[in-house]
Design an enzyme around this catalytic site. Structure first.
Site, PDB file in Angstrom:
ATOM      1  N   SER A  79     -52.430 -62.270 122.449  1.00  0.00           N
ATOM      2  CA  SER A  79     -52.408 -63.052 121.204  1.00  0.00           C
ATOM      3  C   SER A  79     -52.323 -64.553 121.478  1.00  0.00           C
ATOM      4  O   SER A  79     -51.571 -64.990 122.367  1.00  0.00           O
ATOM      5  CB  SER A  79     -51.179 -62.676 120.363  1.00  0.00           C
ATOM      6  OG  SER A  79     -51.240 -61.350 119.941  1.00  0.00           O
ATOM      7  N   ILE A  80     -53.038 -65.331 120.680  1.00  0.00           N
ATOM      8  CA  ILE A  80     -52.949 -66.796 120.797  1.00  0.00           C
ATOM      9  C   ILE A  80     -51.502 -67.227 120.514  1.00  0.00           C
ATOM     10  O   ILE A  80     -50.969 -68.117 121.174  1.00  0.00           O
ATOM     11  CB  ILE A  80     -53.955 -67.479 119.834  1.00  0.00           C
ATOM     12  CG1 ILE A  80     -55.390 -67.151 120.275  1.00  0.00           C
ATOM     13  CG2 ILE A  80     -53.722 -68.985 119.804  1.00  0.00           C
ATOM     14  CD1 ILE A  80     -56.484 -67.670 119.351  1.00  0.00           C
TER      15      ILE A  80
ATOM     16  N   ASP B 284     -44.240 -58.723 107.137  1.00  0.00           N
ATOM     17  CA  ASP B 284     -45.625 -58.583 106.699  1.00  0.00           C
ATOM     18  C   ASP B 284     -45.842 -59.772 105.766  1.00  0.00           C
ATOM     19  O   ASP B 284     -45.131 -59.901 104.756  1.00  0.00           O
ATOM     20  CB  ASP B 284     -45.806 -57.247 105.965  1.00  0.00           C
ATOM     21  CG  ASP B 284     -47.242 -57.057 105.499  1.00  0.00           C
ATOM     22  OD1 ASP B 284     -47.902 -58.048 105.119  1.00  0.00           O
ATOM     23  OD2 ASP B 284     -47.701 -55.913 105.501  1.00  0.00           O
ATOM     24  N   VAL B 285     -46.786 -60.637 106.088  1.00  0.00           N
ATOM     25  CA  VAL B 285     -46.907 -61.892 105.324  1.00  0.00           C
ATOM     26  C   VAL B 285     -47.439 -61.705 103.905  1.00  0.00           C
ATOM     27  O   VAL B 285     -47.508 -62.665 103.139  1.00  0.00           O
ATOM     28  CB  VAL B 285     -47.759 -62.958 106.068  1.00  0.00           C
ATOM     29  CG1 VAL B 285     -47.095 -63.374 107.367  1.00  0.00           C
ATOM     30  CG2 VAL B 285     -49.184 -62.469 106.291  1.00  0.00           C
TER      31      VAL B 285
ATOM     32  N   TYR C  45     -68.954 -63.599 110.424  1.00  0.00           N
ATOM     33  CA  TYR C  45     -67.565 -64.047 110.259  1.00  0.00           C
ATOM     34  C   TYR C  45     -67.193 -63.951 108.770  1.00  0.00           C
ATOM     35  O   TYR C  45     -66.031 -63.770 108.411  1.00  0.00           O
ATOM     36  CB  TYR C  45     -67.399 -65.468 110.808  1.00  0.00           C
ATOM     37  CG  TYR C  45     -65.966 -65.860 111.074  1.00  0.00           C
ATOM     38  CD1 TYR C  45     -65.198 -65.186 112.015  1.00  0.00           C
ATOM     39  CD2 TYR C  45     -65.377 -66.912 110.376  1.00  0.00           C
ATOM     40  CE1 TYR C  45     -63.879 -65.543 112.250  1.00  0.00           C
ATOM     41  CE2 TYR C  45     -64.059 -67.282 110.610  1.00  0.00           C
ATOM     42  CZ  TYR C  45     -63.322 -66.595 111.543  1.00  0.00           C
ATOM     43  OH  TYR C  45     -62.017 -66.956 111.764  1.00  0.00           O
TER      44      TYR C  45
ATOM     45  N   LYS D 122     -60.691 -69.073 106.110  1.00  0.00           N
ATOM     46  CA  LYS D 122     -60.314 -70.213 106.964  1.00  0.00           C
ATOM     47  C   LYS D 122     -60.570 -71.540 106.236  1.00  0.00           C
ATOM     48  O   LYS D 122     -59.835 -72.513 106.423  1.00  0.00           O
ATOM     49  CB  LYS D 122     -61.077 -70.178 108.293  1.00  0.00           C
ATOM     50  CG  LYS D 122     -60.662 -69.033 109.231  1.00  0.00           C
ATOM     51  CD  LYS D 122     -59.187 -69.080 109.596  1.00  0.00           C
ATOM     52  CE  LYS D 122     -58.850 -68.107 110.719  1.00  0.00           C
ATOM     53  NZ  LYS D 122     -57.394 -67.931 110.892  1.00  0.00           N
TER      54      LYS D 122
ATOM     55  N   ALA E   5     -57.665 -59.392 117.291  1.00  0.00           N
ATOM     56  CA  ALA E   5     -58.326 -59.781 116.046  1.00  0.00           C
ATOM     57  C   ALA E   5     -59.807 -60.065 116.292  1.00  0.00           C
ATOM     58  O   ALA E   5     -60.670 -59.714 115.480  1.00  0.00           O
ATOM     59  CB  ALA E   5     -57.648 -61.015 115.447  1.00  0.00           C
TER      60      ALA E   5
HETATM   61  P1  NAP Z   1     -54.186 -61.288 117.286  1.00  0.00           P
HETATM   62  O1  NAP Z   1     -53.486 -61.263 118.573  1.00  0.00           O
HETATM   63  O2  NAP Z   1     -54.754 -59.986 116.787  1.00  0.00           O
HETATM   64  O3  NAP Z   1     -53.246 -61.950 116.196  1.00  0.00           O
HETATM   65  C1  NAP Z   1     -53.476 -61.798 114.790  1.00  0.00           C
HETATM   66  C2  NAP Z   1     -52.123 -61.527 114.203  1.00  0.00           C
HETATM   67  O4  NAP Z   1     -52.160 -61.455 112.777  1.00  0.00           O
HETATM   68  C3  NAP Z   1     -51.574 -60.187 114.678  1.00  0.00           C
HETATM   69  O5  NAP Z   1     -50.263 -60.367 115.157  1.00  0.00           O
HETATM   70  C4  NAP Z   1     -51.642 -59.372 113.403  1.00  0.00           C
HETATM   71  O6  NAP Z   1     -50.783 -58.259 113.375  1.00  0.00           O
HETATM   72  C5  NAP Z   1     -51.264 -60.428 112.407  1.00  0.00           C
HETATM   73  N1  NAP Z   1     -51.387 -59.937 111.042  1.00  0.00           N
HETATM   74  C6  NAP Z   1     -52.445 -59.384 110.423  1.00  0.00           C
HETATM   75  N2  NAP Z   1     -52.113 -59.013 109.171  1.00  0.00           N
HETATM   76  C7  NAP Z   1     -50.794 -59.368 109.006  1.00  0.00           C
HETATM   77  C8  NAP Z   1     -49.863 -59.250 107.944  1.00  0.00           C
HETATM   78  N3  NAP Z   1     -50.199 -58.721 106.754  1.00  0.00           N
HETATM   79  N4  NAP Z   1     -48.606 -59.711 108.137  1.00  0.00           N
HETATM   80  C9  NAP Z   1     -48.226 -60.258 109.303  1.00  0.00           C
HETATM   81  N5  NAP Z   1     -49.059 -60.385 110.356  1.00  0.00           N
HETATM   82  C10 NAP Z   1     -50.331 -59.939 110.195  1.00  0.00           C
HETATM   83  O7  NAP Z   1     -55.438 -62.285 117.332  1.00  0.00           O
HETATM   84  P2  NAP Z   1     -55.556 -63.870 117.597  1.00  0.00           P
HETATM   85  O8  NAP Z   1     -56.992 -64.062 117.925  1.00  0.00           O
HETATM   86  O9  NAP Z   1     -54.510 -64.327 118.523  1.00  0.00           O
HETATM   87  O10 NAP Z   1     -55.331 -64.485 116.141  1.00  0.00           O
HETATM   88  C11 NAP Z   1     -54.354 -65.477 115.857  1.00  0.00           C
HETATM   89  C12 NAP Z   1     -54.943 -66.532 114.934  1.00  0.00           C
HETATM   90  O11 NAP Z   1     -55.904 -67.277 115.663  1.00  0.00           O
HETATM   91  C13 NAP Z   1     -55.646 -65.987 113.701  1.00  0.00           C
HETATM   92  O12 NAP Z   1     -55.387 -66.841 112.602  1.00  0.00           O
HETATM   93  C14 NAP Z   1     -57.108 -66.105 114.094  1.00  0.00           C
HETATM   94  O13 NAP Z   1     -57.983 -66.174 112.984  1.00  0.00           O
HETATM   95  C15 NAP Z   1     -57.055 -67.409 114.862  1.00  0.00           C
HETATM   96  N6  NAP Z   1     -58.215 -67.690 115.695  1.00  0.00           N
HETATM   97  C16 NAP Z   1     -58.622 -66.787 116.634  1.00  0.00           C
HETATM   98  C17 NAP Z   1     -59.723 -67.072 117.409  1.00  0.00           C
HETATM   99  C18 NAP Z   1     -60.224 -66.094 118.442  1.00  0.00           C
HETATM  100  O14 NAP Z   1     -61.355 -66.233 118.893  1.00  0.00           O
HETATM  101  N7  NAP Z   1     -59.414 -65.122 118.859  1.00  0.00           N
HETATM  102  C19 NAP Z   1     -60.411 -68.289 117.247  1.00  0.00           C
HETATM  103  C20 NAP Z   1     -59.948 -69.192 116.285  1.00  0.00           C
HETATM  104  C21 NAP Z   1     -58.852 -68.881 115.513  1.00  0.00           C
HETATM  105  P3  NAP Z   1     -51.531 -56.812 113.426  1.00  0.00           P
HETATM  106  O15 NAP Z   1     -52.091 -56.648 114.794  1.00  0.00           O
HETATM  107  O16 NAP Z   1     -50.449 -55.847 113.110  1.00  0.00           O
HETATM  108  O17 NAP Z   1     -52.600 -56.789 112.378  1.00  0.00           O
END
Ligand code: NAP
Length: 255
Positions: free
Chosen positions: A18-19, A64-65, A155, A162, A195
């Site tokens: 996770s980021i 849970d947000v 997307y 976003k 994600a």
């Molecule tokens: P990630 O590890 O899957 O993190 C996403 C997080 O959101 C998970 O912990 C997930 O939990 C949580 N989440 C989803 N629904 C939720 C809810 N109802 N309540 C609380 N938490 C919830 O993926 P990530 O890529 O690091 O994403 C983190 C952020 O970075 C996101 O905003 C994403 O859009 C952004 N981002 C990602 C990228 C990329 O390429 N990866 C690029 C730009 C921006 P669950 O696993 O339980 O759903």
């Protein structure tokens, strides 16, 4: 030690990829004390293990947000543990898989609502409930993506979510600026996470970035985390309402 003596809440750790976890590690390296939320029982164990690996004790709260009562409980818990906090990391997004596989025009009302609730409104809800426990000069960051402003095929509704998140960052920055609280976005290039796996054609996105970005490569997760630490730290004290691109320059290229 850019965050020496600072305390923060990290929302969005799912696993070691996770980021949010990369940001937590970087913030810890810079001296911060951290509290975490996890989305539900399913993630409790992995977040507990990761938090424990930092050494010391990091308070953990279920959140849970989409649930206002759980957000309030988490903030109350953070207040009981830390008193006040100096930063908040929002790294949460969700859209139904089918909304990311078909054309955007097929987006359902329910899918639209859910994507915007989890990925955009959650920042407003967290900032609102945490406002009373922010210290003067506190910093909020949220993770966003270039699909907010340009069409990235598949997307889809996440791009719309976003865009709403980025607008919310600016409106929150305006309101909370009176309390000396800063709000900024980090727009990360594609990073392989849980994600990201839900986005159709994600591997192709990474190949395209590698061939066209000025730096001719994809961003590393540690680079996103370091930029996040900059925005969380007093080094960025004059910056609010901004989106900082950490994408190897991909967003500046027209063709
Ligand atoms: P990630 O590890 O899957 O993190 C996403 C997080 O959101 C998970 O912990 C997930 O939990 C949580 N989440 C989803 N629904 C939720 C809810 N109802 N309540 C609380 N938490 C919830 O993926 P990530 O890529 O690091 O994403 C983190 C952020 O970075 C996101 O905003 C994403 O859009 C952004 N981002 C990602 C990228 C990329 O390429 N990866 C690029 C730009 C921006 P669950 O696993 O339980 O759903």
């Amino acid at each position: 030690m850019l965050l020496q003596g600072k305390k923060g809440l990290v929302v969005g750790v799912a696993n070691k990829r996770s980021i949010a976890w990369a940001i937590a590690q970087a913030a810890h390296r810079e001296g911060a004390q951290l509290a975490f939320t996890y989305q539900g029982e399913r993630l409790k164990e992995s977040v507990t293990e990761l938090a424990a690996s930092l050494g010391g004790t990091s308070p953990l709260f279920e959140c849970d947000v989409t649930n206002d009562a759980q957000i309030q409980q988490a903030i109350d818990g953070v207040k009981a543990s830390f008193g006040t906090i100096d930063f908040l990391v929002h790294a949460v997004a969700f859209a139904k898989r089918e909304e990311l596989e078909n054309e955007f025009v097929t987006t359902s009302r329910e899918g639209f609502k859910m994507a915007l609730d989890v990925s955009s409104y959650s920042l407003v809800a967290l900032a609102q409930k945490a406002a009373p426990i922010f210290s003067e000069g506190a910093s909020i960051i949220a993770l966003t993506y270039y699909g907010a402003e340009k069409v990235i095929p598949r997307y889809n509704v996440m791009g719309v979510a976003k865009a709403a998140l980025e607008a919310a960052i600016r409106y929150l920055a305006f309101d909370l600026g009176a309390k000396k609280i800063r709000v900024n976005g980090v727009s990360a290039g594609p990073v392989q996470t849980l994600a990201a796996r839900g986005i159709s054609g994600f591997t192709d996105m990474m190949k395209i970035v590698e061939s066209r970005a000025p730096l001719r490569r994809n961003v590393e997760i540690g680079e996103v985390a370091n930029a996040a630490v900059f925005l969380l730290s007093p080094l960025s004290s004059g910056i609010t309402g901004e989106i900082l691109y950490v994408d190897c320059g991909y967003n500046i290229v027209g063709m």
